[in-house]
Each structure stands twice: as structure tokens, then as C-alpha cells.
Design an enzyme around this catalytic site. Structure first.
Site: not given
Ligand code: GDP
Ligand code: MG
Length: 157
Positions: A12, A55, A63, A91, A97, A108, A118, A121, A132
């Protein structure tokens, strides 16, 4: 048991700005995965909706707008990595996450503090990985090659 499973991994904008392209690539390379594609995304991205599509499953989260502007804030290093169980193991290499919960030794866990910064992705399912990859890469940007290390990494390729 396919050793050709593909996953979409992206560094990212914060990971790129913080000079973490090399260390993150190293984790996947030294694990034994094979890089099938890489590019630094153009800015602006090919379409303004690109990251909203990426996304789309999170569009109703509070968020979401912040996530889209964070992801649009600089270049992203987009990659396809290939190997047995590449999605699930990818992963695991990334960590949870929220970096607060990511184990040390994960990307991370070692390189991030805030969930909203973080650094990387990774696709969560094989089906989403295929979606994707198709969103970020044209077919002819994917490189099929056999690594000379193959027989040293897989007992039964
Ligand atoms: P990932 O698959 O582990 O990346 O997690 P998700 O698909 O649930 O979320 C996508 C991205 O959104 C995450 O990698 C974070 O950058 C962001 N994100 C997820 N949850 C939160 C949150 O509670 N707050 C904020 N600010 N960002 C979040
Ligand atoms: Mg995800």
C-alpha cells in the site's frame, strides 16, 4: 495441491513511502513463492472507481472513504505471487488485519502499528484472488515461468 495457486499482494502507499517494497518482496521470495507479475500503479489510477471496486465488499463500513483516500494517496506496488496454498499462506505472512494483533515475524507485526496504515494487502480467498488479479493486471502482464528452485521447494511439484 496445485503449486500454481495465485494470490494478489499489494504494498500500500504507506509501505511504498516507507521503503518497505524490498523487505515485503523478500518475505514472499524467501518463503519459496514465485513472482508472476509486478508493477507500480500509475497515479491517478486507470479509473477513479478502481479502488472502490477493489474494496467493494467494504463499501458500507464507516472507514470506507478514509480507506479509499489512503489507498489513492500514492503509488501502490501490485503483485501476483504463485505457489501451493499461496492465498492462505500469503495471509499468514501478512499477519492479522490490525497490526496490534499481528504476531511478530509477520509483515504487519513487524512493520505496522495502525489498522488504517497496515502497509500491505493480500487476497482472502482463491475466488477473490482471481477477481483482484483480473482488476489489476492484463492477462499478458502475467508471466508463467518455472523457477529453477522448484524441485528444492516442492517434494511433489
Ligand atoms: P484485510 O483483508 O486484512 O486487509 O482486511 P479487510 O479486508 O477487512 O479490510 C481492508 C483494509 O481496510 C484493511 O487492510 C485496513 O487497511 C482497512 N481497515 C479494516 N478495518 C479497519 C478499521 O476498523 N479502521 C480503519 N481505519 N481501517 C480499517
Ligand atoms: Mg480483505
Amino acid at each position: 495441491m496445485s503449486s500454481n495457486e495465485q494470490t494478489f499482494i499489494a504494498i500500500k502507499p504507506d509501505g511504498v513511502q516507507r521503503g518497505l517494497i524490498g523487505p515485503i518482496i523478500s518475505r514472499f521470495e524467501s518463503k519459496g513463492f514465485r513472482m508472476a507479475a509486478i508493477k507500480l500503479s500509475q497515479l491517478p489510477l486507470p479509473s477513479p472507481e478502481h479502488l472502490e471496486k477493489h474494496y467493494s465488499d467494504l463499501s458500507d463500513k464507516p472507514f470506507f472513504r478514509g480507506l479509499i483516500s489512503y489507498m489513492n494517496s500514492g503509488p501502490i506496488c501490485a503483485m501476483v505471487w504463485e505457489g501451493r496454498d499461496a492465498v492462505k499462506t500469503g495471509r499468514t505472512l501478512l499477519g492479522a488485519t490490525n497490526p496490534r494483533d499481528s504476531a511478530p515475524g509477520t509483515i504487519r507485526g513487524d512493520f505496522a502499528i495502525d489498522v488504517g496504515r497496515n502497509v500491505c494487502h493480500g487476497s482472502d480467498t482463491v475466488e477473490n484472488a482471481q477477481k483482484e488479479i483480473a482488476l489489476w493486471f492484463k492477462k499478458d502482464e502475467l508471466n508463467a515461468w518455472k523457477s529453477a528452485q522448484n524441485d528444492w521447494i516442492y517434494e511433489k511439484p
